[in-house]
Design an enzyme around this catalytic site. Structure first.
Site, PDB file in Angstrom:
ATOM      1  N   ASP A 101       0.153   1.962   8.508  1.00 50.72           N
ATOM      2  CA  ASP A 101      -0.467   1.245   9.637  1.00 50.72           C
ATOM      3  C   ASP A 101       0.347   1.364  10.932  1.00 50.72           C
ATOM      4  O   ASP A 101      -0.190   1.144  12.015  1.00 50.72           O
ATOM      5  CB  ASP A 101      -0.623  -0.241   9.309  1.00 50.72           C
ATOM      6  CG  ASP A 101      -1.650  -0.475   8.215  1.00 50.72           C
ATOM      7  OD1 ASP A 101      -2.213   0.512   7.710  1.00 50.72           O
ATOM      8  OD2 ASP A 101      -1.878  -1.640   7.858  1.00 50.72           O
ATOM      9  N   LYS A 130       8.085   0.675   5.533  1.00 47.75           N
ATOM     10  CA  LYS A 130       6.976   1.518   5.071  1.00 47.75           C
ATOM     11  C   LYS A 130       5.647   0.956   5.551  1.00 47.75           C
ATOM     12  O   LYS A 130       5.478  -0.258   5.556  1.00 47.75           O
ATOM     13  CB  LYS A 130       6.983   1.520   3.532  1.00 47.75           C
ATOM     14  CG  LYS A 130       5.772   2.120   2.906  1.00 47.75           C
ATOM     15  CD  LYS A 130       5.091   1.197   1.894  1.00 47.75           C
ATOM     16  CE  LYS A 130       4.417  -0.002   2.518  1.00 47.75           C
ATOM     17  NZ  LYS A 130       3.525  -0.753   1.662  1.00 47.75           N
ATOM     18  N   THR A 131       4.748   1.720   5.980  1.00 47.35           N
ATOM     19  CA  THR A 131       3.324   1.413   6.100  1.00 47.35           C
ATOM     20  C   THR A 131       2.660   2.480   6.967  1.00 47.35           C
ATOM     21  O   THR A 131       3.160   2.816   8.044  1.00 47.35           O
ATOM     22  CB  THR A 131       2.986   0.009   6.666  1.00 47.35           C
ATOM     23  OG1 THR A 131       1.567  -0.086   6.765  1.00 47.35           O
ATOM     24  CG2 THR A 131       3.578  -0.327   8.020  1.00 47.35           C
ATOM     25  N   ARG A 150       1.282  -5.765  -4.988  1.00 44.78           N
ATOM     26  CA  ARG A 150       1.316  -6.672  -3.841  1.00 44.78           C
ATOM     27  C   ARG A 150       1.739  -8.096  -4.204  1.00 44.78           C
ATOM     28  O   ARG A 150       1.446  -9.032  -3.453  1.00 44.78           O
ATOM     29  CB  ARG A 150      -0.060  -6.714  -3.178  1.00 44.78           C
ATOM     30  CG  ARG A 150      -0.464  -5.438  -2.442  1.00 44.78           C
ATOM     31  CD  ARG A 150      -1.600  -5.696  -1.481  1.00 44.78           C
ATOM     32  NE  ARG A 150      -2.094  -4.474  -0.864  1.00 44.78           N
ATOM     33  CZ  ARG A 150      -1.557  -3.929   0.234  1.00 44.78           C
ATOM     34  NH1 ARG A 150      -0.522  -4.495   0.822  1.00 44.78           N
ATOM     35  NH2 ARG A 150      -2.074  -2.814   0.745  1.00 44.78           N
ATOM     36  N   ASP A 153       4.928  -7.654   5.349  1.00 43.85           N
ATOM     37  CA  ASP A 153       4.923  -8.749   4.369  1.00 43.85           C
ATOM     38  C   ASP A 153       6.002  -8.545   3.312  1.00 43.85           C
ATOM     39  O   ASP A 153       6.691  -9.492   2.924  1.00 43.85           O
ATOM     40  CB  ASP A 153       3.549  -8.844   3.689  1.00 43.85           C
ATOM     41  CG  ASP A 153       2.487  -9.397   4.640  1.00 43.85           C
ATOM     42  OD1 ASP A 153       2.849 -10.188   5.532  1.00 43.85           O
ATOM     43  OD2 ASP A 153       1.309  -9.037   4.494  1.00 43.85           O
ATOM     44  N   GLY A 210       0.828  -1.211   0.000  1.00 44.88           N
ATOM     45  CA  GLY A 210       0.000   0.000   0.000  1.00 44.88           C
ATOM     46  C   GLY A 210       0.857   1.254   0.000  1.00 44.88           C
ATOM     47  O   GLY A 210       1.956   1.284   0.555  1.00 44.88           O
TER      48      GLY A 210
HETATM   49  P1  FBP Z   1       0.686  -1.914   3.654  1.00 45.97           P
HETATM   50  O1  FBP Z   1       0.720  -2.748   4.888  1.00 45.97           O
HETATM   51  O2  FBP Z   1       1.087  -2.636   2.430  1.00 45.97           O
HETATM   52  O3  FBP Z   1       1.447  -0.634   3.844  1.00 45.97           O
HETATM   53  O4  FBP Z   1      -0.817  -1.440   3.383  1.00 45.97           O
HETATM   54  C1  FBP Z   1      -1.605  -0.977   4.415  1.00 45.97           C
HETATM   55  C2  FBP Z   1      -2.991  -0.621   3.973  1.00 45.97           C
HETATM   56  O5  FBP Z   1      -3.080   0.760   3.662  1.00 45.97           O
HETATM   57  C3  FBP Z   1      -3.986  -1.009   5.063  1.00 45.97           C
HETATM   58  O6  FBP Z   1      -4.130   0.031   6.001  1.00 45.97           O
HETATM   59  C4  FBP Z   1      -5.219  -1.334   4.259  1.00 45.97           C
HETATM   60  O7  FBP Z   1      -6.023  -2.283   4.918  1.00 45.97           O
HETATM   61  C5  FBP Z   1      -4.672  -1.910   3.006  1.00 45.97           C
HETATM   62  O8  FBP Z   1      -3.405  -1.349   2.822  1.00 45.97           O
HETATM   63  C6  FBP Z   1      -5.529  -1.643   1.803  1.00 45.97           C
HETATM   64  O9  FBP Z   1      -4.999  -2.313   0.715  1.00 45.97           O
HETATM   65  P2  FBP Z   1      -5.290  -1.951  -0.798  1.00 45.97           P
HETATM   66  O10 FBP Z   1      -4.501  -0.729  -1.119  1.00 45.97           O
HETATM   67  O11 FBP Z   1      -4.770  -3.126  -1.539  1.00 45.97           O
HETATM   68  O12 FBP Z   1      -6.754  -1.708  -0.934  1.00 45.97           O
END
Ligand code: FBP
Length: 550
Positions: A204, A201-202, A144, A175, A80
């Site tokens: 979250d 990175k994230t 991803r 991941d 993400g």
């Molecule tokens: P990462 O862990 O890859 O940084 O992504 C986090 C996130 O933004 C979460 O908060 C959310 O649940 C998810 O990605 C959403 O994924 P997508 O962008 O595939 O809809």
């Protein structure tokens, strides 16, 4: 070329600040050998070449080698989006150019898939300059794809050799950094001559530990969400007629919800980790919110805000058990997607354990279906697709109707729903993220130069001014444990959940009763890029309390 806004032009000129340890030539100082956070024997056996490596810290090198041979580096943005990714890449670019100006940087397109499919561009200074201090991952795109098959590693190696790439930098969450570690191990075991470095990175905020104090993007994203929640609070305090149910991103941990709560002082904020620790049911959560709504109504306040972490559903113990069984069931039912909606529902109910089937049947049909939608490539439920904010407000509405019938509630309840996630992931990085990301990238160049592989770029001491930040590397195996994914035990980086004994949660817990009944809203306003340091350069409340804040 697209036209630029005034802010874009002004931001392009911002020069991120580097820790002084990274000014000029550096040398790596080795710390003690490390071990994984759990399951040491299993992780050691799976990563014989990258397990147990020492932590690294960079210091100024008073006697740098005069000649450095130029080298090529590849970079991948994975998972993400998070504000600051472009600054990691520009820091990496400047870092390798400072080592030798003949070094080259290649970006693989649309995530790890670009490595496997040999899709790439060379990142030249004119491209990099277009993206400095901007949000987004659009410089090379993200994806991803999970790198776990030998065939993928070998396809990757073909292009890495063709481009004479010495090191690959993977910018990603838990991941993606697990992927980085697996790849580093494979290339080392096969003497491929390719180093692999990860960057944390994230948005979250769940990729952190003693050496990785925060993942980048959390600071900016939470500031964006807090701005709009603050605006909503002003709106509801003006009209005094709505309860706002606000779901906030964060697939698993509740760091985003907690940080926003600390910034805006809402009437209610659910912390998933607490729900799990207290073994709460969905009904307990609903009763808790309804009680606050009723209490505020007694004071004539028929309005308020409720913050809901996106990952909540997986932390309610009974729901967790249901989802775990669903994950296994779906992983072993390849033709599930081909079934009709009704067939899928009957199939699930017929094949779950009776207690889980009962819960599944008791959920509103829409939510039950959302639980069976495709997992992401890492086997995670896509919680951003589950409308918990609507589920909860509907259930609170029903509970209040029952309370009213029993004479326990006098008031009006009208709900509004919001989901804040995507709008914060590509914001222009705050000064904190702009500096932190640039330093992470620049530091990754130094890790490559000192021959490290299987390391994550680590920049610490983050509540101090950026010149005092400490730079180095941490072996990725140190963060790993074994977890069940897609029905199998796998080595993965351990997620950092909200620590209920930690200061950020305690600060929240000691004030939340007052926030519930009295209207104590705070209005943080938009991120400021120019102006006094106390307005522009503050780290997140979480980091502040975790490190030294009172
Ligand atoms: P990462 O862990 O890859 O940084 O992504 C986090 C996130 O933004 C979460 O908060 C959310 O649940 C998810 O990605 C959403 O994924 P997508 O962008 O595939 O809809």
């Amino acid at each position: 070329m697209t036209k630029k806004s005034a802010l874009q032009k002004a931001r392009a000129a911002y020069q991120p600040k580097l820790p002084s340890a990274l000014w000029g030539a550096v040398k790596a100082v080795e710390g003690e050998p490390t071990q994984s956070v759990a399951d040491q024997e299993e992780i050691k056996a799976l990563f014989p070449n990258t397990y147990g490596l020492p932590e690294l810290t960079f210091e100024k090198d008073p006697k740098p080698a005069k000649v450095t041979t130029p080298f090529n580096v590849g970079v991948i943005l994975s998972g993400g989006q998070a504000p600051g990714g472009h600054n990691v890449i520009s820091g990496l670019f400047d870092g390798i150019k400072a080592i030798n100006k003949e070094c080259r940087l290649y970006g693989f397109l649309m995530g790890p898939g670009g490595l496997v499919d040999h899709q790439y561009i060379e990142l030249t200074s004119s491209i990099i300059d277009e993206y400095r201090n901007t949000g987004g991952f659009d410089i090379i795109g993200s994806g991803r794809t999970k790198l776990e098959e030998v065939e993928q590693f070998e396809k990757g190696l073909e292009i890495l050799r063709e481009l004479n790439i010495k090191a690959l930098v993977i910018i990603g969450g838990d991941d993606s950094n697990t992927n980085a570690c697996v790849l580093a191990e494979y290339y080392k075991a096969h003497n491929a001559g390719v180093q692999v470095i990860g960057c944390p990175k994230t948005i979250d905020g769940d990729l952190k530990n003693d050496m990785i104090e925060t993942s980048f993007g959390f600071d900016t994203a939470t500031k964006v969400y807090s701005e709009v929640i603050g605006n909503i609070q002003r709106d509801c305090n003006s009209a005094k007629k709505y309860w706002h149910f606000i779901k906030l991103m964060g697939r698993s941990a509740s760091h985003i919800a907690l940080e926003c709560a600390l910034q805006v002082q809402p009437n209610y904020c659910i912390i998933s980790e607490e729900v799990e620790a207290k073994n709460q049911t969905l009904d307990d959560i609903v009763s808790g919110i309804a009680a606050v709504v009723a209490k505020r109504a007694e004071n004539g306040d028929n309005f308020g805000t409720v913050l809901i972490p996106e990952g909540l559903i997986e932390f309610i113990p009974a729901m967790k058990a249901l989802i775990a069984e669903l994950n296994d069931l779906l992983a072993h039912t390849p033709d599930f997607a081909a079934k009709s909606e009704d067939e899928q529902r009957s199939f699930v109910i017929a094949n779950l354990k009776p207690e889980n089937a009962k819960i599944f049947e008791s959920l509103p049909k829409g939510v039950a279906r959302q639980l069976t939608l495709d997992r992401d490539p890492h086997g995670n439920v896509q919680v951003s697709l589950i409308e918990t904010e609507k589920l909860l407000s509907e259930m609170v509405g029903k509970k209040l109707a029952d309370m009213k019938a029993a004479g326990k509630y006098v008031g009006k309840f009208a709900a509004q729903h919001h989901f804040f996630g995507y709008e914060g992931r590509c914001a222009d990085p705050s000064n904190f993220d702009a500096d932190y990301c640039y330093a992470l990238g620049y530091n990754a160049a130094q890790l490559i130069n000192c021959g490290a592989t299987g390391y994550m770029s680590s920049v610490r001491n983050l509540t101090k001014p950026s010149v005092q930040w400490v730079a180095g590397g941490i072996p990725i195996t140190m963060m790993m444990n074994m977890e069940r994914r897609n029905g199998k035990m796998k080595p993965v980086i351990q997620k950092a959940l909200v620590d209920l004994n930690g200061k950020p949660f305690k600060k929240f817990a000691e004030q939340r009763d007052e926030w519930a009944l009295n209207t104590c809203y705070m209005y943080p306003g938009p991120i400021q890029y120019f102006g006094p340091a106390e307005v522009c350069d503050q780290p997140s409340r979480t980091l502040y309390y975790e490190q030294d804040g009172k």
